[in-house]
Design an enzyme around this catalytic site. Structure first.
Site, PDB file in Angstrom:
ATOM      1  N   LYS A  15      34.680  46.406  38.398  1.00 24.16           N
ATOM      2  CA  LYS A  15      35.119  46.451  39.798  1.00 24.16           C
ATOM      3  C   LYS A  15      36.436  47.208  39.870  1.00 24.16           C
ATOM      4  O   LYS A  15      37.149  47.391  38.880  1.00 24.16           O
ATOM      5  CB  LYS A  15      35.260  45.042  40.373  1.00 24.16           C
ATOM      6  CG  LYS A  15      36.258  44.136  39.624  1.00 24.16           C
ATOM      7  CD  LYS A  15      37.687  44.292  40.061  1.00 24.16           C
ATOM      8  CE  LYS A  15      38.632  43.389  39.278  1.00 24.16           C
ATOM      9  NZ  LYS A  15      40.027  43.716  39.489  1.00 24.16           N
ATOM     10  N   ASP A 144      38.768  36.595  39.994  1.00 20.77           N
ATOM     11  CA  ASP A 144      37.816  37.679  40.262  1.00 20.77           C
ATOM     12  C   ASP A 144      36.373  37.249  40.063  1.00 20.77           C
ATOM     13  O   ASP A 144      35.461  37.903  40.588  1.00 20.77           O
ATOM     14  CB  ASP A 144      38.064  38.870  39.327  1.00 20.77           C
ATOM     15  CG  ASP A 144      39.259  39.715  39.729  1.00 20.77           C
ATOM     16  OD1 ASP A 144      39.703  39.596  40.893  1.00 20.77           O
ATOM     17  OD2 ASP A 144      39.713  40.512  38.903  1.00 20.77           O
TER      18      ASP A 144
END
Length: 150
Positions: A15, A144
């Site tokens: 990401k 995350d």
């Protein structure tokens, strides 16, 4: 597999944070954040199979893995342990991570591996846990992880 043991694999995409705002420190030491993440095509591959004993193999695929710590500190291993605990399972697992996401580059490789492990074990063991359960579990592993469960 001829052993009759169940196995699966899953991609764990990296990401990038498009925005990141730190809101403050939580009592558990983590920070509350607000972030907009975007998944990337770059991904680790997580392979999981039932095994006679727990093991972790990290295979470098174009990245340096010298910074990887002991197995018990690996987020994918911790995710597998959390799933086993919550599901009341004792089945040992062999985890193989084909590491393509650079370590320490802010691309969420460890978090992606943990998220993918949660999703994969939910499927492998037919646990039927809803997304909300996986998100909550991911929150125990890192900030995350829940976003990467998606």
């Amino acid at each position: 597999m001829s052993t009759g043991k169940r196995a699966c694999w899953i991609e764990a995409p990296a990401k990038i944070n498009l925005t990141l705002e730190i809101l403050g420190r939580r009592p558990d030491g983590y920070h509350e954040i607000r972030s907009l993440l975007m998944p990337l095509a770059l991904a680790d591959r997580i392979e999981i199979r039932e095994a006679p004993r727990d093991s972790l193999e990290v295979v470098p695929d174009g990245v340096e893995i010298a910074a990887i710590g002991p197995a018990e500190a690996n987020l994918a291993v911790r995710a597998a342990s959390l799933v086993r605990q919550r599901a009341g399972m004792s089945q040992p697992l062999a985890l193989r991570i084909v590491k393509r996401i650079p370590i320490g580059g802010g691309l969420g490789g460890g978090s992606a591996d943990a998220a993918a492990t949660l999703v994969a074990l939910n499927r492998l063991w037919n646990l039927g846990w809803p997304l909300g359960t996986l998100l909550e579990m991911g929150g125990h592993l890192g900030s995350d992880v829940p976003a990467l469960v998606h």
